[in-house]
Motif scaffolding. Structure first.
Motif, PDB file in Angstrom:
ATOM      1  N   ARG A 122     -12.647  -0.530  -0.424  1.00 23.33           N
ATOM      2  CA  ARG A 122     -12.369  -1.959  -0.625  1.00 23.33           C
ATOM      3  C   ARG A 122     -10.865  -2.221  -0.657  1.00 23.33           C
ATOM      4  O   ARG A 122     -10.391  -3.087  -1.385  1.00 23.33           O
ATOM      5  N   PHE A 123     -10.135  -1.472   0.133  1.00 23.27           N
ATOM      6  CA  PHE A 123      -8.688  -1.678   0.181  1.00 23.27           C
ATOM      7  C   PHE A 123      -8.373  -3.043   0.783  1.00 23.27           C
ATOM      8  O   PHE A 123      -9.005  -3.468   1.760  1.00 23.27           O
ATOM      9  N   ASN A 124      -7.381  -3.710   0.212  1.00 28.21           N
ATOM     10  CA  ASN A 124      -6.970  -5.001   0.738  1.00 28.21           C
ATOM     11  C   ASN A 124      -5.470  -5.007   1.004  1.00 28.21           C
ATOM     12  O   ASN A 124      -4.809  -3.968   0.930  1.00 28.21           O
ATOM     13  N   GLY A 125      -4.945  -6.191   1.323  1.00 32.25           N
ATOM     14  CA  GLY A 125      -3.539  -6.256   1.675  1.00 32.25           C
ATOM     15  C   GLY A 125      -3.313  -5.815   3.109  1.00 32.25           C
ATOM     16  O   GLY A 125      -4.242  -5.756   3.916  1.00 32.25           O
ATOM     17  N   GLN A 126      -2.082  -5.501   3.437  1.00 27.93           N
ATOM     18  CA  GLN A 126      -1.733  -5.119   4.798  1.00 27.93           C
ATOM     19  C   GLN A 126      -1.605  -3.602   4.938  1.00 27.93           C
ATOM     20  O   GLN A 126      -1.484  -2.879   3.946  1.00 27.93           O
ATOM     21  N   ILE A 127      -1.653  -3.144   6.176  1.00 28.67           N
ATOM     22  CA  ILE A 127      -1.415  -1.725   6.458  1.00 28.67           C
ATOM     23  C   ILE A 127       0.057  -1.445   6.184  1.00 28.67           C
ATOM     24  O   ILE A 127       0.927  -2.092   6.778  1.00 28.67           O
ATOM     25  N   PRO A 128       0.375  -0.512   5.290  1.00 35.13           N
ATOM     26  CA  PRO A 128       1.797  -0.308   4.942  1.00 35.13           C
ATOM     27  C   PRO A 128       2.588   0.286   6.107  1.00 35.13           C
ATOM     28  O   PRO A 128       2.184   1.299   6.691  1.00 35.13           O
ATOM     29  N   PRO A 129       3.722  -0.322   6.458  1.00 35.23           N
ATOM     30  CA  PRO A 129       4.565   0.224   7.538  1.00 35.23           C
ATOM     31  C   PRO A 129       5.034   1.643   7.251  1.00 35.23           C
ATOM     32  O   PRO A 129       5.354   2.388   8.194  1.00 35.23           O
ATOM     33  N   ALA A 130       5.043   2.038   5.973  1.00 41.89           N
ATOM     34  CA  ALA A 130       5.514   3.379   5.614  1.00 41.89           C
ATOM     35  C   ALA A 130       4.668   4.473   6.252  1.00 41.89           C
ATOM     36  O   ALA A 130       5.126   5.620   6.380  1.00 41.89           O
ATOM     37  N   LEU A 131       3.442   4.141   6.671  1.00 42.51           N
ATOM     38  CA  LEU A 131       2.623   5.151   7.347  1.00 42.51           C
ATOM     39  C   LEU A 131       3.263   5.601   8.654  1.00 42.51           C
ATOM     40  O   LEU A 131       2.911   6.654   9.195  1.00 42.51           O
ATOM     41  N   GLY A 132       4.207   4.821   9.168  1.00 48.96           N
ATOM     42  CA  GLY A 132       4.932   5.218  10.371  1.00 48.96           C
ATOM     43  C   GLY A 132       5.800   6.446  10.177  1.00 48.96           C
ATOM     44  O   GLY A 132       6.266   7.044  11.157  1.00 48.96           O
ATOM     45  N   ASN A 133       6.022   6.844   8.916  1.00 45.11           N
ATOM     46  CA  ASN A 133       6.793   8.061   8.637  1.00 45.11           C
ATOM     47  C   ASN A 133       5.988   9.335   8.876  1.00 45.11           C
ATOM     48  O   ASN A 133       6.553  10.430   8.885  1.00 45.11           O
ATOM     49  N   LEU A 134       4.682   9.196   9.056  1.00 45.10           N
ATOM     50  CA  LEU A 134       3.813  10.368   9.184  1.00 45.10           C
ATOM     51  C   LEU A 134       3.794  10.817  10.638  1.00 45.10           C
ATOM     52  O   LEU A 134       2.805  10.638  11.362  1.00 45.10           O
ATOM     53  N   ARG A 135       4.883  11.435  11.063  1.00 42.37           N
ATOM     54  CA  ARG A 135       5.062  11.759  12.496  1.00 42.37           C
ATOM     55  C   ARG A 135       4.098  12.833  12.997  1.00 42.37           C
ATOM     56  O   ARG A 135       3.940  13.001  14.205  1.00 42.37           O
ATOM     57  N   ASN A 136       3.457  13.576  12.071  1.00 45.33           N
ATOM     58  CA  ASN A 136       2.495  14.604  12.481  1.00 45.33           C
ATOM     59  C   ASN A 136       1.059  14.090  12.500  1.00 45.33           C
ATOM     60  O   ASN A 136       0.128  14.853  12.767  1.00 45.33           O
ATOM     61  N   LEU A 137       0.875  12.795  12.223  1.00 42.88           N
ATOM     62  CA  LEU A 137      -0.464  12.249  12.070  1.00 42.88           C
ATOM     63  C   LEU A 137      -1.228  12.281  13.397  1.00 42.88           C
ATOM     64  O   LEU A 137      -0.748  11.807  14.419  1.00 42.88           O
ATOM     65  N   LEU A 138      -2.440  12.827  13.321  1.00 45.03           N
ATOM     66  CA  LEU A 138      -3.320  12.896  14.485  1.00 45.03           C
ATOM     67  C   LEU A 138      -4.458  11.888  14.388  1.00 45.03           C
ATOM     68  O   LEU A 138      -4.923  11.377  15.403  1.00 45.03           O
ATOM     69  N   GLN A 139      -4.902  11.623  13.151  1.00 45.88           N
ATOM     70  CA  GLN A 139      -6.053  10.743  12.961  1.00 45.88           C
ATOM     71  C   GLN A 139      -5.770   9.762  11.836  1.00 45.88           C
ATOM     72  O   GLN A 139      -5.411  10.165  10.717  1.00 45.88           O
ATOM     73  N   LEU A 140      -5.943   8.458  12.120  1.00 47.92           N
ATOM     74  CA  LEU A 140      -5.793   7.411  11.117  1.00 47.92           C
ATOM     75  C   LEU A 140      -7.042   6.542  11.154  1.00 47.92           C
ATOM     76  O   LEU A 140      -7.321   5.861  12.133  1.00 47.92           O
TER      77      LEU A 140
END
Length: 591
Positions: A163-181
């Protein structure tokens, strides 16, 4: 014999070596043990039994369910996954901040526990070795903490079904190794942040079933490693960006259930790897581009519920689409007249052409055995149903409702494995003797033949049927409701309204404890409403109106909480929710 003894000796030495190596491992860190027990203390209910195994001094002994450790005695994996998707409450509580003290944790998977609520603790930003954070299908709420952007080793972030609300945090852009979101099935709003376009390694992006808005950003086309892009059921507007057509590795593109406008870009031919293309339930206009025929890996094509128009690129589709299995063109502005030959002549599993202005007799499919689901509803078919379905040996669901089909249902032959049959709103006549009989498929769960001209009585219902929905409303059925209705133990919905049914309501109906919808209205039923219906605790809707029922309505839930209209226009029903019953005056002796 010597070979056997030698094999046994080798096995014993291997066991002793394994035991010796395990004994060399130190017990779990006291700090890690305390962190886990902090999590356990924050869970007030646990029906999985997992946490009951968290006893003793050594959390690395292998006895603590879901806990794994490194050779140094540090907890590096915490994996608690729902063992039963159909179970009740599994864990109730919150995520303890103490989990943020598991500094050697690499994988955290806590999924499907349903009642774990609260926020993601800020302390999780201390888990700098974490590569996988999977918290799907709980009741977590609040905003997604931007501090997760500090976990630079993360390869998987999956927070769907919360039940997460609000916006997708831009800070997730720091996860340069991310394969799956995966942030699907939450209450997230606002646009997709530009920072997502920085995640060049991203292979899978699922933001479906949220309330995201704005246009689909062009920068998603820069994520050249994407194989899975799902933006289903949001509030995205504007056109499909041409940049998405450059994602050569994309296997699935699902943009359905949004508010997209404009044409399907011809450049879609560049999605050479795409196997699933879902653009349904938007406001797309124009013709279906011929270039779709060049998608040689495509097996699932859904363009339904748009404003697409004729003509179909039939010649190109007949030559192309070698892998196609599922086609849904329903509810556009298409006027097809007949089912296209490129559909009829292929070995398809799912054909959905509802509302495509199809006419005449139901056609023959060249390879009917391959069909699993078929939807031809809301068209103008007039005949041919008697043997049409019989040739489809593996058909599981057929929906041919709201046509003009005139046929005797007592001569209809059905596939052995069919589970759902919807023929409502046609001109069908005859009796139910073939559809509901001792030869009815044990796979059959849904029968809807409402709003036809079917006559005769409701047949005796044999044991072993697995029907969940039975809709016989608005026909010309007569006779009684058979006592054998109690054999439909799995029935959840029954509607026999607007017929000519007489007799009493059988008490055996009360044994259908899974029933949540009961409609017996507008018939000729007499007698009382049986007290046995009080045993149907799951009942959420009931209507007895416009019959000839009499007597006191059984007092108790659920019957006395339905509105008065559910009992209106009967002979002499009384008691809550209707006015009280009149007590008969006792005659006094000698008067």
């Amino acid at each position: 014999m010597q070979l056997v003894m030698r094999a046994v000796l080798v096995m014993m030495l291997a066991f002793l070596k394994s035991a010796s190596s395990q004994s060399e491992f130190p017990p779990c860190s006291p700090a890690d043990r305390a962190a886990l027990l902090g999590f356990k203390a924050a869970i007030v209910k646990d029906t999985t039994g997992f946490l009951s195994t968290w006893t003793g001094g050594d959390c690395c002994s292998g006895g603590w369910e879901g806990v794994e450790c490194s050779e140094g005695g540090r907890v590096n994996r915490l994996m608690l996954q729902n063992p039963d998707a159909d179970g009740g409450v599994l864990m109730k509580g919150v995520l303890s901040p103490s989990l943020g003290s598991l500094h050697f944790l690499e994988i955290m998977v806590i999924t499907g526990m349903r009642r774990i609520a609260g926020k993601i603790p800020e302390s999780f930003s201390n888990l700098t070795r974490l590569t996988q954070l999977v918290l799907d299908d709980n009741s977590l709420q609040g905003s997604i903490p931007p501090s997760l952007g500090r976990l630079r080793n993360l390869q998987t972030v999956s927070l769907s079904g919360n039940r997460f609300n609000g916006q997708i945090p831009p800070a997730l852009g720091n996860l340069r190794n991310l394969l799956q979101l995966n942030l699907a099935k939450n209450l997230l709003a606002g646009p997709i942040p530009r920072a997502v376009g920085i995640l060049k390694s991203l292979q899978s992006l699922d933001l479906s079933f949220n309330m995201l808005s704005g246009s689909i950003p062009d920068f998603l086309g820069q994520l050249q490693n994407l194989t899975y892009l799902v933006l289903t059921r949001n509030h995205f507007t504007g056109q499909i960006p041409f940049s998405l057509c450059s994602l050569a590795q994309l296997s699935e593109l699902s943009l359905d259930q949004n508010h997209l406008v404009g044409r399907i870009p011809a450049q879609i031919r560049n999605l050479k790897s795409v196997s699933v293309l879902r653009l349904g339930s938007n406001k797309l206009t124009g013709q279906i581009p011929e270039s779709i025929s060049e998608l040689h890996s495509l097996w699932n094509l859904n363009l339904s519920r748009n404003l697409l128009t004729n003509p179909l690129p039939d010649a190109a589709f007949a030559k192309g689409l070698p892998s196609i299995l599922t086609v849904d063109l329903s509810y556009n502005n298409l006027d097809l007249g007949a089912i296209p030959t490129w559909i009829r002549n292929r070995q398809l599993s799912d054909v959905h052409l509802a509302g495509c202005k199809l006419r005449g007799a139901l056609p023959n499919f060249t390879k009917p055995d391959s069909l699993a689901t078929l939807d031809l509803s809301d068209n103008y078919f007039t005949s041919g149903i008697s043997s049409f379905l019989a040739n489809m040996a593996n058909l599981q669901a057929a929906k041919i409702s709201n046509n003009l089909i005139k046929a005797d249902v007592s001569t209809m032959r059905l596939p052995d494995q069919i589970s759902a049959l919807d023929l409502h709103s046609n001109h069908l006549f005859g009796s139910l003797s073939r559809i509901l009989s001792n030869t009815t498929s044990r796979f059959m769960e849904v029968v809807d033949v409402s709003n036809n001209q079917i006559s005769g009585s409701i047949p005796e219902l044999v044991e072993g049927l697995n029907l969940k929905v039975l809709n016989l409303a608005s026909n010309k059925l007569s006779g009684h409701i058979p006592n054998s209705v109690s054999n439909l133990a799995k029935l959840e919905r029954i509607d026999i309204s607007r017929n000519q049914i007489t007799g009493t309501i059988p008490a055996s109906l009360g044994s259908l404890v899974k029933l949540h919808w009961l409609d017996l209205s507008i018939n000729g039923l007499t007698g009382r409403i049986p007290d046995s219906l009080l045993g149907i605790e799951a009942l959420r809707h009931a209507s007895f109106r416009a019959n000839r029922l009499c007597g006191k309505i059984p007092q108790g839930r659920p019957l006395n909480i339905f509105p008065a209209v559910a009992y209106a226009h009967n002979l002499c029903l009384c008691g809550k929710p209707l006015p009280p019953c009149k007590e008969k005056k006792k005659r006094t002796m000698g008067q």
